[in-house]
Design a protein around this motif. Structure first.
Motif, short mmCIF file in Angstrom:
data_model
loop_
_atom_site.label_atom_id
_atom_site.label_comp_id
_atom_site.label_asym_id
_atom_site.label_seq_id
_atom_site.Cartn_x
_atom_site.Cartn_y
_atom_site.Cartn_z
N GLY A 1 0.80 -1.22 0.00
CA GLY A 1 0.00 0.00 0.00
C GLY A 1 0.82 1.26 0.00
N SER A 2 2.14 1.13 -0.06
CA SER A 2 3.02 2.31 -0.07
C SER A 2 3.84 2.30 -1.35
CB SER A 2 3.94 2.29 1.15
OG SER A 2 4.85 3.37 1.11
N PHE A 3 4.02 3.47 -1.95
CA PHE A 3 4.75 3.57 -3.20
C PHE A 3 5.98 4.43 -2.98
CE2 PHE A 3 0.33 2.75 -4.16
CZ PHE A 3 0.42 1.67 -5.04
N GLU A 4 7.14 3.77 -2.94
CA GLU A 4 8.41 4.46 -2.75
C GLU A 4 8.81 5.08 -4.10
OE1 GLU A 4 13.02 3.21 -1.99
OE2 GLU A 4 11.48 2.07 -0.92
N SER A 5 8.57 6.36 -4.26
CA SER A 5 8.73 6.98 -5.57
C SER A 5 9.79 8.07 -5.55
CB SER A 5 7.40 7.56 -6.06
OG SER A 5 6.91 8.53 -5.16
N TYR A 6 10.40 8.27 -6.72
CA TYR A 6 11.44 9.29 -6.92
C TYR A 6 11.01 10.07 -8.16
CZ TYR A 6 13.70 6.00 -3.84
OH TYR A 6 13.97 5.16 -2.78
N ARG A 7 10.76 11.38 -7.98
CA ARG A 7 10.08 12.16 -9.02
C ARG A 7 10.96 13.33 -9.48
NH1 ARG A 7 7.31 11.02 -4.76
NH2 ARG A 7 7.64 13.08 -3.89
N PHE A 8 10.89 13.61 -10.78
CA PHE A 8 11.70 14.66 -11.39
C PHE A 8 10.87 15.41 -12.43
CE2 PHE A 8 14.06 10.77 -10.57
CZ PHE A 8 15.09 11.19 -9.74
N LEU A 9 11.17 16.67 -12.61
CA LEU A 9 10.62 17.42 -13.73
C LEU A 9 11.52 17.21 -14.94
CD1 LEU A 9 9.65 20.80 -12.02
CD2 LEU A 9 8.10 18.98 -12.77
N LEU A 10 10.91 16.91 -16.07
CA LEU A 10 11.71 16.71 -17.29
C LEU A 10 12.53 17.95 -17.60
CD1 LEU A 10 12.46 15.01 -19.76
CD2 LEU A 10 10.44 15.95 -20.91
N SER A 11 11.98 19.13 -17.39
CA SER A 11 12.70 20.37 -17.69
C SER A 11 13.95 20.50 -16.82
CB SER A 11 11.78 21.58 -17.49
OG SER A 11 11.28 21.62 -16.16
N ASP A 12 13.90 20.04 -15.56
CA ASP A 12 15.07 20.08 -14.70
C ASP A 12 16.16 19.15 -15.21
OD1 ASP A 12 13.90 21.92 -13.05
OD2 ASP A 12 13.33 20.49 -11.50
N LEU A 13 15.77 17.95 -15.65
CA LEU A 13 16.75 16.99 -16.13
C LEU A 13 17.36 17.42 -17.46
CD1 LEU A 13 14.99 13.62 -15.22
CD2 LEU A 13 16.60 14.97 -13.86
N GLU A 14 16.62 18.19 -18.24
CA GLU A 14 17.16 18.69 -19.51
C GLU A 14 18.24 19.74 -19.28
OE1 GLU A 14 13.31 18.17 -22.50
OE2 GLU A 14 13.51 20.00 -21.29
N SER A 15 18.15 20.44 -18.16
CA SER A 15 19.11 21.51 -17.89
C SER A 15 20.34 21.02 -17.13
CB SER A 15 18.44 22.63 -17.08
OG SER A 15 18.00 22.15 -15.81
N GLY A 16 20.35 19.79 -16.70
CA GLY A 16 21.50 19.23 -15.99
C GLY A 16 21.10 18.03 -15.16
N TYR A 17 22.07 17.38 -14.55
CA TYR A 17 21.77 16.20 -13.76
C TYR A 17 21.26 16.58 -12.37
CZ TYR A 17 26.18 16.83 -11.21
OH TYR A 17 27.19 17.32 -10.43
N ARG A 18 20.53 15.67 -11.78
CA ARG A 18 20.03 15.85 -10.42
C ARG A 18 20.53 14.67 -9.58
NH1 ARG A 18 19.53 19.99 -12.15
NH2 ARG A 18 17.77 21.45 -12.17
N ARG A 19 21.07 14.98 -8.39
CA ARG A 19 21.53 13.94 -7.48
C ARG A 19 20.35 13.44 -6.64
NH1 ARG A 19 25.61 10.96 -8.20
NH2 ARG A 19 25.97 10.70 -5.95
N VAL A 20 20.31 12.14 -6.41
CA VAL A 20 19.22 11.55 -5.64
C VAL A 20 19.75 10.29 -4.96
CG1 VAL A 20 18.39 10.13 -7.55
CG2 VAL A 20 16.81 10.79 -5.74
#
Length: 261
Positions: free
Chosen positions: A219-238
């Motif tokens: 019943g729990s969804f361990e999710s990692y979310r990003f905006l496509l526009s953010d990823l287009e402008s550079g990498y994101r650490r997670v």
């Protein structure tokens, strides 16, 4: 000289376990008599060698194709058919992780309805009127409450689903990917427009990774979310499941999601 020292060393190694402790002064005298000088400070303490830290397991960068994934799960989860055609229903998450119900009537824009108490929507399709609402009972767990779509004129129920069942089916409709040895489901979808609880999709696109391992809480969804526009402008650490660090970006042509340690 060497013969005398070897004899002393042999006596040390061959002493039975029950023998009296070795007389270090006597041993030093034998060594000196054989021509070996011991340090003036006595016998140095034995220091265990320092072992190097364990090496981290190396993971190669990965590229996951994004073609064909945009809003794919909206029409691949559940539906009902009537005289107007086929109406699709699915779950989705916005950038903050809030769950939404997506209803896609035939020939109309998909509607996004925030999952909350009192949620509802109405629409007309093929000359018929429809309504959606959440059937809530105090005797049910929150995720066991029911999404219901019915004929607004005749009152006939056309579709219903428990919240948890719809989101489980939605999770299974994501693209299966393995990152750093762990299973995930990948989703690419337009995000809800701002300004209400029942809205149309915006032009903003979100990318979501949902951990799909057997140890994920029910019943729990361990999710990692990003905006496509953010990823287009550079990498994101997670930090992904288990604290695994990763850098996430998209390829210059936007065709692939890039994941690296």
């Amino acid at each position: 000289m060497k013969t005398a020292l070897l004899a002393a060393l042999t006596a040390l190694w061959l002493r039975p376990a029950s023998a009296a402790p070795l007389d270090m002064d006597s041993f030093a005298a034998q060594a000196a008599g054989a021509g070996f000088a011991l340090p003036s400070g006595g016998f140095p303490a034995i220091i265990a060698p320092r072992l190097p830290p364990p090496a981290r397991v190396a993971f190669e960068p990965q590229a996951v194709a994004l073609a064909g994934l945009l809003d794919r799960h909206w029409t691949g989860v559940d539906w009902f058919d009537d005289s107007s055609g086929r109406t699709y229903a699915a779950g989705t998450l916005d950038y903050s992780g809030t769950p939404w119900l997506v209803v896609s009537p035939p020939g109309l824009k998909p509607m996004m309805i925030k999952v909350e108490r009192g949620m509802s929507a109405r629409w007309t399709c093929g000359g018929r009127n429809y309504e959606m609402y959440l059937d809530v009972s105090i005797f049910r767990a929150r995720l066991n409450n029911l999404f219901v779509i019915r004929d607004a004129d005749g009152g006939r129920t056309l579709w219903r689903s428990r919240i948890i069942d719809l989101f489980r089916r939605t999770e299974a409709a994501g693209e299966a990917v393995t990152l750093f040895g762990a299973p995930y489901r990948l989703f690419v979808s337009r995000l809800p427009s701002a300004g209400g609880s029942t809205v149309f999709p915006s032009q903003a696109v979100g990318i979501c990774l949902v951990y799909d391992g057997a140890d994920a809480p029910d019943g729990s969804f361990e999710s990692y979310r990003f905006l496509l526009s953010d990823l287009e402008s550079g990498y994101r650490r997670v930090q992904l499941h288990g604290g695994q660090p990763a850098s996430v970006s998209v390829s210059p042509d936007g065709s692939s999601l890039l994941i690296a340690p």
